[in-house]
Motif scaffolding. Structure first.
Motif, short mmCIF file in Angstrom:
data_model
loop_
_atom_site.label_atom_id
_atom_site.label_comp_id
_atom_site.label_asym_id
_atom_site.label_seq_id
_atom_site.Cartn_x
_atom_site.Cartn_y
_atom_site.Cartn_z
N GLU A 151 39.28 32.82 37.29
CA GLU A 151 38.57 32.35 38.27
C GLU A 151 38.48 30.61 38.22
O GLU A 151 38.72 30.17 39.23
CB GLU A 151 36.73 32.51 38.38
N ARG A 152 38.48 30.24 36.75
CA ARG A 152 38.46 29.26 36.82
C ARG A 152 39.48 28.15 36.99
O ARG A 152 39.86 27.23 37.83
CB ARG A 152 38.38 28.82 35.51
N GLU A 156 39.39 29.55 45.62
CA GLU A 156 39.29 30.73 45.96
C GLU A 156 39.44 31.44 47.44
O GLU A 156 40.85 31.01 47.36
CB GLU A 156 37.72 30.55 47.24
N ARG A 181 38.03 25.89 43.22
CA ARG A 181 36.53 26.26 43.04
C ARG A 181 36.08 25.47 41.75
O ARG A 181 34.85 25.18 41.70
CB ARG A 181 36.77 27.47 41.98
N ARG A 182 37.11 24.71 41.14
CA ARG A 182 37.22 23.80 39.74
C ARG A 182 38.10 23.09 39.79
O ARG A 182 39.14 22.77 40.65
CB ARG A 182 36.55 24.73 38.69
#
Length: 439
Positions: A151-152, A156, A181-182
């Motif tokens: 996810e990092r 999205e 997301r980051r």
């Protein structure tokens, strides 16, 4: 055992990605019902549900076999921005040209991201923020760590865009949206054009290779109007040499030799032409130089406090006007790293790129950062400390800088209760409210 777990996670992730790409919502319902029917109908003498399983399995097999017939052929060109901001959606356009002999109808378009699955060593050595609070099984198997690592690295999940009808040989421009997301680099592998089979269960997928990349900069906070007081200081070597090592100075012209001029400044070519000693003249430079110190020393990984500290540092980089001063960014990344913006040095966006890739360092490395800052204090006008704690080492750095006559602002990002008249304490989720007290 660890490697077997890693291979299982890798295989499960690949299967999950394949099914998400190929199955429609109706396909997911049919698959779920087929699995449930298979589980209930194990004993064929007591239940007839196995017949439902056979029927649904046959439908899915037929849909998968027919899906390639519904692929579309196109060429694509993407207009991608260079930068995005973490947590903020951005739009861009993709131009498509139909290479088929028939119109494209009912197709969708989505981005394909480069494989985000971590290597074995990275997964084994990484530590998910808050992992120590998970139970023994979760810590050992590492599924949540695996999910966090993926996810990092990815924005999205990209939304699919329904394509308008595209006639043969014609071009259409489509708007897509991504939301990082980051912070960090986002790598795109290509585009996926999908069209659903007549049964509505499986999509025929055409993958268009189209590499692209952009950098998601750290999110930034609105800072109050702040003045960074501090007197101008002599910068040996002038503006262009302010970040270099050595004694070179800023050249401004030639003049005749005067008693006491150092011999190494004689310009021998001009001296030969004039028949008299000619020396090179240099100008001393005085200007403000501010230091932004980012504390990366933590044993908790990239948790909320660390990410907020990076965002806070990015906010200062963005807000400080470097047209008439220099701004030094110092942090530890394996070793003490120094980057300088302003007056012929790095541009602000390049320094934000640096912050987009900052990673935590070991807790004991703060001492090296403190020594590097103190070694440069003679050239500084003021200093901003963005810290992850308020212990003896960090308090000692603050007091040493103050004793040197510098104007110092200390901001501590922590989820603990810290009381200190010397520093402004900011809590994750309440950063902007806490910055109201900054002057």
């Amino acid at each position: 055992m660890k490697r077997l777990t890693y291979l299982a996670l890798r295989g499960f992730s690949a299967l999950q990605h394949f099914l998400h790409e190929r199955l429609t919502p109706a396909g997911w319902i049919a698959s779920t019902c087929a699995l449930a029917a298979a589980a209930v109908g194990v004993d064929t003498t007591r239940s007839m549900s196995y017949q439902l399983f056979g029927f649904l399995a046959a439908l899915l097999a037929l849909a998968f076999a027919a899906a390639p017939l519904w692929r579309v052929r196109v060429t694509a060109r993407r207009e991608l921005p260079r930068y995005a901001t973490a947590g903020e959606a951005f739009e861009y356009r993709v131009a498509l040209e139909n290479l088929d002999a028939t119109p494209i109808r009912g197709a969708t378009l989505a981005e394909r991201l480069r494989d985000p699955r971590p290597r074995f060593e990275e997964w084994r050595d990484a530590r998910e923020p808050g992992e120590e609070r998970r139970n023994w099984f979760d810590r050992t198997q590492g599924y949540w760590r695996w999910k966090w690592l993926i996810e990092r690295r990815t924005p999205e999940r990209p939304r699919e865009q329904v394509l308008p009808e595209i006639h043969p040989g014609k071009r259409e421009s489509v708007k897509l949206v991504l939301k990082p997301r980051r912070r960090g680099r986002i790598e795109l592998e290509g585009l996926a054009l999908a069209r659903t089979d007549p049964l509505g269960l499986v999509r025929g997928l055409n993958k268009v290779a189209l590499e692209g990349r952009l950098i998601a900069l750290p999110k930034r906070y609105r800072l109050p109007a702040i003045a960074l007081p501090g007197r101008r200081r002599f910068q040996q070597g002038g503006v262009t040499q302010a970040v270099s090592v050595g004694d070179s100075t800023e050249f401004i012209g030639l003049r005749e030799y005067r008693p006491g001029d150092p011999l190494h400044r004689i310009d021998w070519k001009s001296t030969a032409r004039r028949g008299a000693p000619i020396v090179r003249e240099y100008q001393d430079e005085f200007f403000e130089r501010h230091a932004l110190i980012l504390d990366t020393s933590t044993g908790r990984g990239e948790d909320a406090c660390f990410e907020e500290a990076v965002a806070l540092a990015a906010s200062f980089v963005y807000a400080i006007d470097t047209r008439e001063c220099l701004l030094d960014l110092l942090f530890v990344g394996g070793e003490v790293r120094t980057y300088t913006a302003g007056r012929g040095q790095m541009r602000v966006e390049h320094m934000l790129e640096v912050l987009a890739g900052v990673a935590p360092s070991r807790p004991g490395e703060f001492a090296a950062l403190a020594r590097a800052v103190l070694a440069q204090r003679a050239a500084l006008s003021s200093c901003i400390l963005v810290l992850l704690g308020w212990d003896e080492a960090r308090r000692g750095l603050y007091e040493a800088l103050v004793r040197s006559g510098l104007e110092v602002r200390a901001l501590v990002v922590s989820d603990e209760k810290i009381h200190s008249p010397q520093a402004i304490v900011l809590h994750p989720g309440e950063i902007e409210a806490g910055l109201a007290g900054l002057k």
